[in-house]
Design a protein around this motif. Structure first.
Motif, PDB file in Angstrom:
ATOM      1  N   UNK A   8       0.872  -1.189   0.000  1.00  0.00           N
ATOM      2  CA  UNK A   8       0.000   0.000   0.000  1.00  0.00           C
ATOM      3  C   UNK A   8       0.901   1.229   0.000  1.00  0.00           C
ATOM      4  N   UNK A   9       0.549   2.195  -0.826  1.00  0.00           N
ATOM      5  CA  UNK A   9       1.206   3.511  -0.765  1.00  0.00           C
ATOM      6  C   UNK A   9       0.169   4.494  -0.248  1.00  0.00           C
ATOM      7  N   UNK A  10       0.482   5.152   0.906  1.00  0.00           N
ATOM      8  CA  UNK A  10      -0.460   6.069   1.557  1.00  0.00           C
ATOM      9  C   UNK A  10       0.257   7.361   1.908  1.00  0.00           C
ATOM     10  N   UNK A  11      -0.523   8.461   1.940  1.00  0.00           N
ATOM     11  CA  UNK A  11       0.028   9.789   2.202  1.00  0.00           C
ATOM     12  C   UNK A  11      -0.216  10.193   3.658  1.00  0.00           C
ATOM     13  N   UNK A  12       0.836  10.703   4.331  1.00  0.00           N
ATOM     14  CA  UNK A  12       0.710  11.153   5.723  1.00  0.00           C
ATOM     15  C   UNK A  12      -0.226  12.359   5.766  1.00  0.00           C
ATOM     16  N   UNK A  13      -1.329  12.277   6.526  1.00  0.00           N
ATOM     17  CA  UNK A  13      -2.313  13.371   6.527  1.00  0.00           C
ATOM     18  C   UNK A  13      -1.871  14.567   7.359  1.00  0.00           C
ATOM     19  N   UNK A  14      -2.543  15.690   7.150  1.00  0.00           N
ATOM     20  CA  UNK A  14      -2.270  16.922   7.887  1.00  0.00           C
ATOM     21  C   UNK A  14      -2.609  16.724   9.365  1.00  0.00           C
ATOM     22  N   UNK A  15      -1.919  17.501  10.225  1.00  0.00           N
ATOM     23  CA  UNK A  15      -2.157  17.515  11.674  1.00  0.00           C
ATOM     24  C   UNK A  15      -1.990  16.131  12.302  1.00  0.00           C
ATOM     25  N   UNK A  16      -1.028  15.383  11.791  1.00  0.00           N
ATOM     26  CA  UNK A  16      -0.753  14.049  12.325  1.00  0.00           C
ATOM     27  C   UNK A  16       0.530  14.073  13.140  1.00  0.00           C
ATOM     28  N   UNK A  17       0.497  13.399  14.307  1.00  0.00           N
ATOM     29  CA  UNK A  17       1.681  13.243  15.126  1.00  0.00           C
ATOM     30  C   UNK A  17       2.274  11.863  14.909  1.00  0.00           C
ATOM     31  N   UNK A  18       3.492  11.686  15.388  1.00  0.00           N
ATOM     32  CA  UNK A  18       4.164  10.394  15.255  1.00  0.00           C
ATOM     33  C   UNK A  18       3.348   9.295  15.925  1.00  0.00           C
ATOM     34  N   UNK A  19       3.317   8.097  15.309  1.00  0.00           N
ATOM     35  CA  UNK A  19       2.574   6.979  15.869  1.00  0.00           C
ATOM     36  C   UNK A  19       2.564   5.806  14.918  1.00  0.00           C
ATOM     37  N   UNK A  20       1.876   4.717  15.289  1.00  0.00           N
ATOM     38  CA  UNK A  20       1.903   3.491  14.491  1.00  0.00           C
ATOM     39  C   UNK A  20       1.115   3.611  13.193  1.00  0.00           C
ATOM     40  N   UNK A  21       1.613   2.899  12.181  1.00  0.00           N
ATOM     41  CA  UNK A  21       0.878   2.742  10.927  1.00  0.00           C
ATOM     42  C   UNK A  21      -0.005   1.504  11.077  1.00  0.00           C
ATOM     43  N   UNK A  22      -1.302   1.673  10.859  1.00  0.00           N
ATOM     44  CA  UNK A  22      -2.247   0.574  11.051  1.00  0.00           C
ATOM     45  C   UNK A  22      -3.089   0.400   9.793  1.00  0.00           C
ATOM     46  N   UNK A  23      -3.298  -0.860   9.412  1.00  0.00           N
ATOM     47  CA  UNK A  23      -4.143  -1.192   8.257  1.00  0.00           C
ATOM     48  C   UNK A  23      -5.336  -1.994   8.758  1.00  0.00           C
ATOM     49  N   UNK A  24      -6.537  -1.606   8.296  1.00  0.00           N
ATOM     50  CA  UNK A  24      -7.758  -2.331   8.641  1.00  0.00           C
ATOM     51  C   UNK A  24      -8.408  -2.859   7.364  1.00  0.00           C
ATOM     52  N   UNK A  25      -8.744  -4.128   7.376  1.00  0.00           N
ATOM     53  CA  UNK A  25      -9.466  -4.755   6.264  1.00  0.00           C
ATOM     54  C   UNK A  25     -10.650  -5.494   6.866  1.00  0.00           C
ATOM     55  N   UNK A  26     -11.843  -5.016   6.527  1.00  0.00           N
ATOM     56  CA  UNK A  26     -13.064  -5.536   7.139  1.00  0.00           C
ATOM     57  C   UNK A  26     -12.945  -5.442   8.658  1.00  0.00           C
ATOM     58  N   UNK A  27     -13.053  -6.580   9.345  1.00  0.00           N
ATOM     59  CA  UNK A  27     -13.015  -6.566  10.803  1.00  0.00           C
ATOM     60  C   UNK A  27     -11.613  -6.778  11.354  1.00  0.00           C
ATOM     61  N   UNK A  28     -10.652  -6.999  10.483  1.00  0.00           N
ATOM     62  CA  UNK A  28      -9.284  -7.268  10.930  1.00  0.00           C
ATOM     63  C   UNK A  28      -8.470  -5.979  10.917  1.00  0.00           C
ATOM     64  N   UNK A  29      -7.478  -5.925  11.795  1.00  0.00           N
ATOM     65  CA  UNK A  29      -6.559  -4.789  11.797  1.00  0.00           C
ATOM     66  C   UNK A  29      -5.168  -5.278  12.153  1.00  0.00           C
TER      67      UNK A  29
END
Length: 724
Positions: free
Chosen positions: A165-186
């Motif tokens: 996955x290629x994703x863009x860091x959103x505005x007003x975001x602080x440092x923290x974990x990258x998390x992916x959710x697919x349906x009910x799984x994360x």
């Protein structure tokens, strides 16, 4: 002496047992390590997934570790001081990840057996807007697209496959974990470190100001961060992941503070360079611990923590602060030393403060002459008048009354401008400012007419006085002798040129002298005539009718004519005999203007009802609101009865204004933007202190080359000297 062999054998046996026990203990015990786990990833996956445990205090000896994942024995693949990697064994479900070392079990977190797993990200740091490549498994789903968050904030997905996955860091975001959710799984992966600069404090200062940069993703190694102030490199003093302490460089100028973290440039807020603070007055300059000290000056900051005061190196408690005044409390055991004011690390040193029993906080009035009754306030005075020795600039004064906090004294014979001192039981206190010898002395009452309207001081103690009705200029010698200097003896008008009385004037309204000793006389028509030092009268500027109301001169010998021409109002500037008729409107001028040391023009602003305000040549009212009255204070609060001639007093940095309606001399202070009264008198004629003198009419004011101030009093046909 023969020893008992049984005792000797017993002692040797005990020693041997101690040594054996010690060796056994050393062989079986592990060194105690301080584990600190800060993160682990991924928190989900299948058999064979590698879990990275991030932290500090780890041992790199794999044989000392055991691990379990969801209760199953797991292989510890590698270990360093900061990372331990564990391979997930075959299994299913959700459960704990546990790491065992030296008999201690460490609960790392939860792991879930599933197809979805975030295994790595690249890059792992950068600013808002960075595109992150997220690698793993189970990202794609035909029914519902994956959702990516960074520290809980949704990120825009640029592209997606089952393993990338290629994703863009959103505005007003602080440092923290990258998390992916697919349906009910994360699944949580590594932390992404957002590199951002949110704010700086303080936002004002100058060379040497210590500024804190607040943000995230900073490098804790100082050399990996670069900070510039408007392009100039700054020294970094301290660094953490969220704060950088830097020092503004030499030659700093107003501009943006920019940050570069390794190869990542980040634009920050503007840092504004301001002048260091100034100190104009400190009162008192002595007293015991706990004394309240008032510091008057400029450039103080009202933002908490930005202004600091130290007395002899000890921090003083600030009770209140405005931009121009500080009130502080003297700390215990201060001793004797300088008072220093610091605003954002810009330091100004004031006078010496002495911690002692006696102190002078002030006195009133602050000016006068022989016989003026002065009340001195402070601490530590003797209640017996004779036990207090008071001097005015070294001259002993009589003490009429005394309390512990107040002395009433009389200014002595021989008083001159200087400090007041009080000595009690060998301890001496000095006043925070000088007692100013002040008052009024008459130079002459021999002017020939009461129709006098303007005058100026010459270069050798003489004066030149203008009489509009008689079209004449009179000279007053330093000894008070009055003679006709120029103009027709019979008052006839004209443009005749000639020496002295052969010259002619028509309705003269203003007179000034340049640095070469030339006099210039403005006429109501706008003509300016020149009187050379030899008395020769010539036409200097021939003007169309502009309704001239006064004549002023600046420190570069440029002439300013207050003018009205039809619906145009303002002033004309004459440089080397060449007039500039482009009117600078500020309404309707009346009388002589004043030009301060930086070229700012102050002129009366006349409305339909009278002269009640002052303009500055910038098309707007500056002081007053066109309502007549009498009030000192800020520019907006000040009120005048009428506004007559005015002049710039360079030695005092004040604009002096005649207020005939209030029979007063007023002062405009451009530095503080306040109006004060020098004196306000009843009608009459009397010399003496400013509080006692009487004037018939405050007609005009002029400044001698040495800075002395003189008033033209037409009712008394007099020239009066004013000292303050």
């Amino acid at each position: 002496m023969i020893q008992d062999p049984t005792k000797t054998y017993t002692l040797l046996l005990m020693l041997l047992l101690v040594l054996i026990g010690g060796c056994k203990k050393d062989k079986n015990e592990h060194p105690v390590l301080v584990f600190k786990v800060v993160n682990y990833f991924p928190n989900s996956g299948n058999t064979g997934t590698l879990i990275t445990i991030e932290g500090s205090g780890f041992d790199n000896d794999l044989s000392k570790y055991t691990a379990t994942v969801v209760g199953k024995q797991a292989e510890v693949v590698s270990a360093t001081a900061n990372y331990v990697v564990v391979m997930v064994p075959a299994g299913s479900g959700t459960g704990k990840i546990e790491l065992k070392y030296a008999g201690n079990v460490h609960d790392i977190g939860t792991y879930t057996y599933q197809a979805l797993s975030v295994k790595a990200i690249s890059p792992n740091r950068g600013p808002v807007g960075t595109n992150i490549r997220i690698r793993g498994e189970g990202f794609s789903d035909p029914d519902k697209p994956a959702v990516v968050t960074i520290n809980g904030n949704p990120a825009n997905i640029v592209s997606l496959s089952d393993t990338l996955i290629i994703a863009t860091v959103p505005d007003k975001t602080l440092s923290g974990p990258v998390e992916v959710k697919v349906k009910e799984s994360s699944s949580k992966g590594p932390n992404f470190r957002v590199q951002a600069l949110f704010d700086i404090t303080p936002k004002t200062g100058g060379k040497g100001t210590k500024v804190t940069l607040i943000g995230s993703g900073f490098e804790t190694e100082v050399a990996k961060n670069q900070v510039t102030f408007n392009g100039k490199a700054a020294q970094i003093l301290e660094a953490t992941e969220t704060k950088l302490l830097v020092q503004a460089p030499d030659g700093v100028q107003t501009g943006r503070v920019n940050l570069k973290i390794e190869d990542t440039p980040i634009e920050g807020p503007v840092f504004t360079v301001i002048a260091p603070p100034t100190i104009s007055l400190i009162t008192p300059l002595s007293g015991p611990a706990g004394t309240e000290v008032t510091i008057t000056g400029t450039g103080f900051s009202t933002i908490a923590g930005e202004t600091k005061v130290a007395i002899n190196g000890k921090d003083a408690v600030i009770k209140s602060v405005t931009a121009t005044e500080l009130k502080v409390t003297v700390p215990v055991n201060t001793g004797t030393g300088n008072i220093q004011v610091s605003v954002n690390d810009q330091v100004v040193a004031g006078p010496v403060y002495t911690e002692q029993a006696v102190g002078i906080s002030g006195f009133s009035p602050d000016n006068g002459n022989v016989g003026t009754v002065v009340t001195i306030t402070g601490v530590g005075f003797s209640t017996t008048p004779a036990n207090n020795t008071v001097t005015f600039n070294g001259v002993v004064a009589k003490v009429n009354a005394a309390t512990a906090t107040q002395l009433v004294v009389v200014a002595p014979q021989g008083v001159s401008t200087g400090f007041i001192k009080v000595r009690v039981n060998g301890v001496e206190a000095v006043s925070p400012k000088v007692f100013q010898t002040s008052g009024v002395i008459t130079i002459t009452t021999g002017l020939p007419h009461t129709s006098v309207n303007a005058f100026c001081a010459g270069q050798h103690g003489e004066f030149y006085v203008l009489f509009r009705t008689y079209n004449q200029v009179y000279k007053v010698d330093p000894n008070g002798t009055v003679t006709l200097y120029a103009g027709d003896p019979n008052g006839r008008t004209g443009n005749n040129e000639g020496i002295g009385t052969l010259g002619r004037f028509t309705a003269p309204v203003g007179i000034v002298m340049d640095k070469q000793g030339n006099l210039f006389v403005a006429e109501a028509s706008g003509n300016i005539k020149k009187i050379a030092p030899n008395g020769m009268v010539t036409m200097y500027v021939a003007s169309a009718s502009i309704g001239a109301s006064g004549l002023a001169i600046d420190n570069q010998d440029r002439l300013y004519i207050g003018a009205r021409s039809g619906s145009f109002f303002g002033f004309v500037i004459v440089t080397n005999g060449v007039p500039n008729y482009s009117f600078d409107l500020y309404a309707d001028p009346e009388g002589r203007m004043a030009i301060d040391g930086v070229g700012k023009v102050y002129g009366s602003d006349l409305d339909a009802t009278g002269r009640y305000a002052i303009g500055d040549g910038s098309y707007e009212r500056l002081i007053g609101d066109y309502s007549a009255g009498y009030a000192d204070g800020s520019y907006s609060d000040a009120r005048f009865g009428t506004i007559g001639n005015m002049i710039w007093a360079d030695t005092k940095k004040l604009v002096l204004v005649c207020d005939p309606e209030n029979n007063a001399l007023r002062a405009i202070n451009p530095a503080t933007q306040k109006v004060t009264t020098i004196f306000k008198t009843q009608k009459g004629f009397k010399d003496g202190g400013l509080a006692d003198a009487l004037f018939g009419d405050i007609t005009d004011v002029t400044i001698a080359p040495n800075g002395d101030i003189f008033i033209l009093d037409k009712t008394n046909k007099a020239i009066r000297k004013v000292t303050f």
